[in-house]
Motif scaffolding. Structure first.
Motif, PDB file in Angstrom:
ATOM      1  N   ARG A 263      34.095  43.292  44.680  1.00  0.00           N
ATOM      2  CA  ARG A 263      34.785  43.501  43.396  1.00  0.00           C
ATOM      3  C   ARG A 263      36.227  43.025  43.505  1.00  0.00           C
ATOM      4  NH1 ARG A 263      34.308  49.375  41.451  1.00  0.00           N
ATOM      5  NH2 ARG A 263      35.566  48.550  39.758  1.00  0.00           N
ATOM      6  N   ALA A 264      36.866  43.321  44.629  1.00  0.00           N
ATOM      7  CA  ALA A 264      38.239  42.856  44.849  1.00  0.00           C
ATOM      8  C   ALA A 264      38.280  41.333  44.848  1.00  0.00           C
ATOM      9  CB  ALA A 264      38.778  43.415  46.168  1.00  0.00           C
ATOM     10  N   ALA A 265      37.312  40.685  45.506  1.00  0.00           N
ATOM     11  CA  ALA A 265      37.269  39.220  45.549  1.00  0.00           C
ATOM     12  C   ALA A 265      37.188  38.644  44.141  1.00  0.00           C
ATOM     13  CB  ALA A 265      36.085  38.741  46.387  1.00  0.00           C
ATOM     14  N   ASP A 266      36.364  39.252  43.297  1.00  0.00           N
ATOM     15  CA  ASP A 266      36.255  38.791  41.910  1.00  0.00           C
ATOM     16  C   ASP A 266      37.591  38.927  41.186  1.00  0.00           C
ATOM     17  OD1 ASP A 266      33.579  38.235  42.392  1.00  0.00           O
ATOM     18  OD2 ASP A 266      32.859  40.107  41.478  1.00  0.00           O
ATOM     19  N   MET A 267      38.292  40.003  41.461  1.00  0.00           N
ATOM     20  CA  MET A 267      39.607  40.204  40.841  1.00  0.00           C
ATOM     21  C   MET A 267      40.617  39.174  41.348  1.00  0.00           C
ATOM     22  SD  MET A 267      39.963  44.320  40.785  1.00  0.00           S
ATOM     23  CE  MET A 267      38.863  45.343  39.834  1.00  0.00           C
ATOM     24  N   PHE A 268      40.596  38.905  42.665  1.00  0.00           N
ATOM     25  CA  PHE A 268      41.496  37.891  43.215  1.00  0.00           C
ATOM     26  C   PHE A 268      41.226  36.540  42.566  1.00  0.00           C
ATOM     27  CE2 PHE A 268      41.267  40.494  47.379  1.00  0.00           C
ATOM     28  CZ  PHE A 268      42.281  41.343  46.966  1.00  0.00           C
ATOM     29  N   ALA A 269      39.943  36.236  42.389  1.00  0.00           N
ATOM     30  CA  ALA A 269      39.560  34.972  41.752  1.00  0.00           C
ATOM     31  C   ALA A 269      40.057  34.915  40.310  1.00  0.00           C
ATOM     32  CB  ALA A 269      38.043  34.793  41.801  1.00  0.00           C
TER      33      ALA A 269
ATOM     34  N   VAL B 203      45.000  45.189  42.170  1.00  0.00           N
ATOM     35  CA  VAL B 203      43.635  45.402  42.656  1.00  0.00           C
ATOM     36  C   VAL B 203      43.544  46.765  43.344  1.00  0.00           C
ATOM     37  CG1 VAL B 203      41.892  44.601  44.303  1.00  0.00           C
ATOM     38  CG2 VAL B 203      43.074  42.949  42.839  1.00  0.00           C
ATOM     39  N   ALA B 204      44.547  47.081  44.157  1.00  0.00           N
ATOM     40  CA  ALA B 204      44.566  48.376  44.846  1.00  0.00           C
ATOM     41  C   ALA B 204      44.546  49.519  43.838  1.00  0.00           C
ATOM     42  CB  ALA B 204      45.796  48.472  45.744  1.00  0.00           C
ATOM     43  N   GLU B 205      45.350  49.394  42.812  1.00  0.00           N
ATOM     44  CA  GLU B 205      45.423  50.432  41.778  1.00  0.00           C
ATOM     45  C   GLU B 205      44.096  50.565  41.030  1.00  0.00           C
ATOM     46  OE1 GLU B 205      47.779  50.975  37.578  1.00  0.00           O
ATOM     47  OE2 GLU B 205      48.808  49.925  39.206  1.00  0.00           O
TER      48      GLU B 205
ATOM     49  N   TRP C 127      42.377  42.275  52.474  1.00  0.00           N
ATOM     50  CA  TRP C 127      41.223  41.640  51.841  1.00  0.00           C
ATOM     51  C   TRP C 127      41.638  40.344  51.153  1.00  0.00           C
ATOM     52  CZ3 TRP C 127      38.681  46.432  49.047  1.00  0.00           C
ATOM     53  CH2 TRP C 127      38.262  47.347  50.028  1.00  0.00           C
ATOM     54  N   TYR C 128      42.824  40.353  50.546  1.00  0.00           N
ATOM     55  CA  TYR C 128      43.312  39.142  49.873  1.00  0.00           C
ATOM     56  C   TYR C 128      43.501  38.011  50.891  1.00  0.00           C
ATOM     57  CZ  TYR C 128      46.135  35.940  47.147  1.00  0.00           C
ATOM     58  OH  TYR C 128      46.603  34.811  46.520  1.00  0.00           O
ATOM     59  N   ALA C 129      44.071  38.359  52.043  1.00  0.00           N
ATOM     60  CA  ALA C 129      44.275  37.345  53.090  1.00  0.00           C
ATOM     61  C   ALA C 129      42.938  36.780  53.559  1.00  0.00           C
ATOM     62  CB  ALA C 129      45.056  37.947  54.260  1.00  0.00           C
ATOM     63  N   LEU C 130      41.956  37.634  53.780  1.00  0.00           N
ATOM     64  CA  LEU C 130      40.623  37.174  54.177  1.00  0.00           C
ATOM     65  C   LEU C 130      40.007  36.300  53.083  1.00  0.00           C
ATOM     66  CD1 LEU C 130      39.193  40.445  55.757  1.00  0.00           C
ATOM     67  CD2 LEU C 130      39.648  38.293  56.958  1.00  0.00           C
ATOM     68  N   TRP C 131      40.096  36.764  51.852  1.00  0.00           N
ATOM     69  CA  TRP C 131      39.540  36.026  50.714  1.00  0.00           C
ATOM     70  C   TRP C 131      40.222  34.664  50.579  1.00  0.00           C
ATOM     71  CZ3 TRP C 131      42.065  34.525  46.191  1.00  0.00           C
ATOM     72  CH2 TRP C 131      41.235  33.981  45.202  1.00  0.00           C
ATOM     73  N   SER C 132      41.535  34.616  50.772  1.00  0.00           N
ATOM     74  CA  SER C 132      42.278  33.354  50.660  1.00  0.00           C
ATOM     75  C   SER C 132      41.812  32.326  51.675  1.00  0.00           C
ATOM     76  CB  SER C 132      43.786  33.601  50.853  1.00  0.00           C
ATOM     77  OG  SER C 132      44.282  34.409  49.827  1.00  0.00           O
TER      78      SER C 132
ATOM     79  N   GLY D 237      37.154  32.848  51.158  1.00  0.00           N
ATOM     80  CA  GLY D 237      36.427  33.165  49.937  1.00  0.00           C
ATOM     81  C   GLY D 237      35.704  34.495  50.023  1.00  0.00           C
ATOM     82  N   ARG D 238      34.819  34.704  49.070  1.00  0.00           N
ATOM     83  CA  ARG D 238      34.071  35.956  48.960  1.00  0.00           C
ATOM     84  C   ARG D 238      33.284  36.256  50.242  1.00  0.00           C
ATOM     85  NH1 ARG D 238      31.626  38.613  44.084  1.00  0.00           N
ATOM     86  NH2 ARG D 238      29.799  39.719  44.848  1.00  0.00           N
ATOM     87  N   ALA D 239      32.731  35.227  50.873  1.00  0.00           N
ATOM     88  CA  ALA D 239      31.926  35.417  52.086  1.00  0.00           C
ATOM     89  C   ALA D 239      32.732  36.053  53.217  1.00  0.00           C
ATOM     90  CB  ALA D 239      31.344  34.089  52.545  1.00  0.00           C
ATOM     91  N   ALA D 240      34.033  35.826  53.228  1.00  0.00           N
ATOM     92  CA  ALA D 240      34.884  36.393  54.274  1.00  0.00           C
ATOM     93  C   ALA D 240      34.992  37.909  54.157  1.00  0.00           C
ATOM     94  CB  ALA D 240      36.273  35.763  54.232  1.00  0.00           C
ATOM     95  N   LEU D 241      34.598  38.443  53.000  1.00  0.00           N
ATOM     96  CA  LEU D 241      34.665  39.886  52.787  1.00  0.00           C
ATOM     97  C   LEU D 241      33.319  40.583  52.992  1.00  0.00           C
ATOM     98  CD1 LEU D 241      37.041  39.937  49.695  1.00  0.00           C
ATOM     99  CD2 LEU D 241      37.600  40.455  52.064  1.00  0.00           C
TER     100      LEU D 241
END
Length: 147
Positions: free
Chosen positions: A24-30, A38-40, A52-57, A60-64
């Motif tokens: 869900r966070a990845a979708d929000m980052f996208a 996102v935290a809130e 999570w943002y650093a991993l996603w950056s 992508g989503r697979a990193a999460l």
């Protein structure tokens, strides 16, 4: 993250729930939502959101995706464990040591030499305990003494 009250890890159900949250966070980052927001929205810490943002950056989503293993977390396969059991029964001398005494360091060395899987002496002690070997590597609970 460690969960000391749960033996050091999450259950499969908890792991799946946490992965769903990361996705869900990845979708929000996208969608260009910043980590603090996102935290809130997800009720997580800012630290987690930024991690999570650093991993996603980077990936992508697979990193999460969950990297936790279902089951006991053992690094060896069932076949490798069976081989190790046999090797322990044969004794240390059969595997190049000068005596029959299995130490945790010797067990870790044997695992590395055979499978190229790294164990610390402490990790080998946990593994031996899991396999039913007594506190002193070299004797087996309910079985013959190994030396």
């Amino acid at each position: 993250m460690r969960y000391s009250d749960r033996g050091g890890g999450l259950s499969a159900q908890e792991r799946a729930k946490r992965e769903k949250l990361r996705f869900r966070a990845a979708d929000m980052f996208a969608g260009d939502i910043e980590p603090p927001r996102v935290a809130e929205l997800l009720g997580i810490t800012r630290k987690s959101a930024y991690e999570w943002y650093a991993l996603w950056s980077r990936g992508g989503r697979a990193a999460l995706a969950s990297k936790g293993a279902a089951g006991n977390g053992c690094k060896l396969t069932d076949e490798q464990l069976a081989w190790l059991e046999g090797a322990l029964e044969e004794g240390a001398a059969a595997h190049g040591w000068d005596d029959q005494r299995w130490t945790t360091s010797r067990v870790a060395s044997l695992i590395w030499a055979r499978f190229h899987v790294s164990y610390t002496a402490r990790g080998a002690a946990y593994l031996l305990n899991r396999l039913g070997w007594a506190g002193r590597p070299g004797s087996r609970r309910g079985g013959p003494s190994g030396g």
